[in-house]
Design an enzyme around this catalytic site. Sequence first.
Site, PDB file in Angstrom:
ATOM      1  N   CYS B 119       0.851  -1.199   0.000  1.00  0.00           N
ATOM      2  CA  CYS B 119       0.000   0.000   0.000  1.00  0.00           C
ATOM      3  C   CYS B 119       0.881   1.241   0.000  1.00  0.00           C
ATOM      4  CB  CYS B 119      -0.978  -0.018   1.167  1.00  0.00           C
ATOM      5  SG  CYS B 119      -0.238  -0.437   2.745  1.00  0.00           S
ATOM      6  N   CYS B 121       2.469   2.632   3.249  1.00  0.00           N
ATOM      7  CA  CYS B 121       2.974   2.901   4.597  1.00  0.00           C
ATOM      8  C   CYS B 121       4.261   3.720   4.518  1.00  0.00           C
ATOM      9  CB  CYS B 121       3.223   1.591   5.341  1.00  0.00           C
ATOM     10  SG  CYS B 121       1.726   0.600   5.517  1.00  0.00           S
TER      11      CYS B 121
END
Lengths: 114, 213
Positions: B119, B121
């Site tokens: 994703c 992060c």
Amino acid sequence: MDNRTDGRRWHDMGGQDAGPICDDQHDFSLWEKRVDALMILCSGKGYFTVDGLRRALEDMGEDAFESMSYYERWIASINQNLIESGAYTIEELGVKMAEVQARGETYGDASLGQ
Amino acid sequence: MPHDHHDHLSPSGHPYRQDDDTPLSYWQSMEIAVRELLVEKNITTLEEISTQIDKMDARGPALGAAVVARAWVDPAFKSRLLKDGSAASGEMGFDVGPMHLIALENTADTHNIVVCTLCSCYPRNLLGLPPDWYKSRAYRSRTVKEPRKVLSEFGVNLPNDTQIRVHDSTADMRYVVIPARPSGSEDLSEEDLAKLVTRDSMIGTGLAMMPNA
């Protein structure tokens, strides 16, 4: 990529082939910053977790990753999580969105100048 | 700067997203609706939202750079930072939140680079919001497979015998790279050292700047 046989879902991108890295950068719009703030505030208040955010993002599928911007995907996920946790109903959202869209043609008008 | 483009550039010189120049989008109307519903139901307030935006706007690579510069001049701090990044950042007044912060030290023979393949992060409390490329398919896909090539596209060409370590973030922890202190910086103050520490050098896609560069 549509016929993955390795058991990975679409968002698990590590190791795939891809083109050059584009270093274009944009400054975040006010509405994008607000989406970010809603995520931090609502998760901090216990309405959902970062895992809930990611679950909805990942379930949107690869088409959404390609066709929607980052914070468009985030507001869609935040909204889904808030409905699931009972913050408001989908009917309330529908009524409110129609009201917002009827206010004007720009973000500023629809947001009542805020 | 051409006059006819002036209005489309932000104070930082970056273009605004097209969203700001186009009619209200469906997703923008959803943001407005969600925000107003949350306020009506006393879940949040407009003040709370704007305070949160101010907090986020105040965070940027300068915070991480201050931590790196402290690590460069204070070996005891550096060992605390490597042992527990969250606690050491907290010593400097920087709250990295509930995530575990792991600091990775570049050395003469090791270079670290950070990615989030799943994703986006990113140590946002120390570096601000991630750059667009960090969230892109190309960076997420390729960094774990061909880091040397990715680095070269960022203008970082490392000797073949430099070991490259790629760190893939998870939702529960964040990485920050401590870049190697550049040669010729021995006499600089901590404050001046921090100016050499770029955002990319703390992601690992760059090196610290040389003094007087």
